[in-house]
Scaffold this motif. Structure first.
Motif, PDB file in Angstrom:
ATOM      1  N   ARG A  16     -17.252  -2.137  -8.664  1.00 21.46           N
ATOM      2  CA  ARG A  16     -17.303  -2.500  -7.246  1.00 21.46           C
ATOM      3  C   ARG A  16     -18.296  -3.637  -7.003  1.00 21.46           C
ATOM      4  N   VAL A  74     -11.356  -3.011  -4.337  1.00 13.29           N
ATOM      5  CA  VAL A  74     -10.798  -4.067  -3.492  1.00 13.29           C
ATOM      6  C   VAL A  74     -11.542  -4.205  -2.157  1.00 13.29           C
ATOM      7  N   LEU A  75     -11.973  -3.080  -1.579  1.00 11.62           N
ATOM      8  CA  LEU A  75     -12.691  -3.159  -0.290  1.00 11.62           C
ATOM      9  C   LEU A  75     -14.000  -3.938  -0.387  1.00 11.62           C
ATOM     10  N   ALA A 131       0.823  -1.215   0.000  1.00 14.57           N
ATOM     11  CA  ALA A 131       0.000   0.000   0.000  1.00 14.57           C
ATOM     12  C   ALA A 131       0.856   1.265   0.000  1.00 14.57           C
ATOM     13  N   ILE A 134      -3.304   0.932  -4.958  1.00 16.23           N
ATOM     14  CA  ILE A 134      -4.351  -0.091  -4.867  1.00 16.23           C
ATOM     15  C   ILE A 134      -5.713   0.578  -5.091  1.00 16.23           C
ATOM     16  N   LEU A 163      -5.415  -7.774   0.489  1.00 17.06           N
ATOM     17  CA  LEU A 163      -6.498  -7.339   1.367  1.00 17.06           C
ATOM     18  C   LEU A 163      -7.591  -8.398   1.447  1.00 17.06           C
ATOM     19  N   SER A 165      -3.575  -6.079  -4.487  1.00 20.74           N
ATOM     20  CA  SER A 165      -5.013  -6.073  -4.206  1.00 20.74           C
ATOM     21  C   SER A 165      -5.460  -7.384  -3.567  1.00 20.74           C
ATOM     22  N   TRP A 221      -8.813   0.967  -4.011  1.00 19.66           N
ATOM     23  CA  TRP A 221      -9.557   0.582  -2.807  1.00 19.66           C
ATOM     24  C   TRP A 221     -11.065   0.478  -3.060  1.00 19.66           C
TER      25      TRP A 221
END
Length: 251
Positions: free
Chosen positions: A135, A75-76, A65, A70, A181, A178, A72
């Motif tokens: 997403r 990826v989150l 990171a 990344i 995580l 990625s 996010w």
């Protein structure tokens, strides 16, 4: 330090280095744990493996990171969905035959390896910009991979990297970053599940965790220094080993 801890620590260090680049640390740690503790039930051993792995994966994520951008927002959602998927996958182990997964996973791994070998340019550079709609695809992808990791597991890191490259157009380096995580999320879920179903080997697991973390530092620096080409080669090597391992177990 006893010879046993020295061996397990060395194995964890090597597993952490490999896992930081392309995943697959469990392929190294689990057989050694099974061989050293034949009388210990499977759930505590798998939980101990995850306890070791999450230290290295978390450290690798932190280091990536700081140097790799990344995405996010993609990826989150994948990580949160994987957290739930991994718990569900672990929960259905009692009702479905895990062994039936081996031939299917081997076929999928062969397809991944052949596709990657043939597409020489795959993952060297990003192929498209990420979109807000990604997403939702990432959440679906994370849930599926999380379920697989909780239920069966081998090759999760490789599937994650390939998925981020193929589905979201990332290069191999960003895909590897990625994937970390999502791996942290699935490891957390697995540790919680296995710890609730029997005592883990906390002393062994924490010792291996320190060594795994050190190995992850080395692996991450190698990946960042040498870039996507190096990660691609390591990815193909790990996938090839996994195919051979699954094939041997099927035979």
């Amino acid at each position: 330090m006893s010879l046993e801890l020295l061996l397990l620590g060395s194995v964890a260090f090597f597993a952490g280095a490999v896992d930081a680049v392309v995943g697959g640390g469990g392929l190294i740690q689990i057989p050694v744990l099974l061989g050293h503790f034949p009388q210990v039930p499977i759930p505590p051993l798998f939980g101990t493996n995850k306890l070791s792995s999450i230290a290295g994966t978390g450290a690798s994520l932190w280091q990536y990171a700081r140097t790799v951008r990344i995405p996010w927002f993609v990826v989150l959602p994948a990580a949160l969905a994987a957290l739930a998927g991994a718990w569900l996958g672990a929960a259905v182990v009692a009702w479905l035959p895990r062994e039936a997964m081996r031939p299917l996973v081997m076929v999928l791994m062969l397809a991944v390896a052949i596709y990657t070998f043939r597409r020489k340019e795959l993952g060297h550079v990003p192929t498209r910009e990420l979109r807000p709609s990604d997403r939702w695809r990432a959440a679906a992808f994370g849930a599926a991979i999380g379920f697989y990791d909780g239920f069966f597991g081998p090759g999760t890191g490789s599937f994650l990297i390939f998925g981020f490259v193929r589905l979201f157009g990332m290069d191999f380096l960003r895909a590897s970053a990625s994937a970390k995580l999502v791996n942290v999320a699935t490891n957390l879920s697995a540790i919680a599940f296995f710890a609730s179903h029997g005592p883990l080997l906390w002393g062994i697991g924490l010792t291996m965790a320190v060594c795994n973390l050190a190995g992850a530092q080395v692996g991450t620096r190698l990946a960042v220094r040498h870039g996507s080409g190096f990660v691609r080669k390591a990815f193909l090597a790990v996938v090839t080993v996994l195919i051979g391992k699954l094939g041997w177990e099927i035979i």
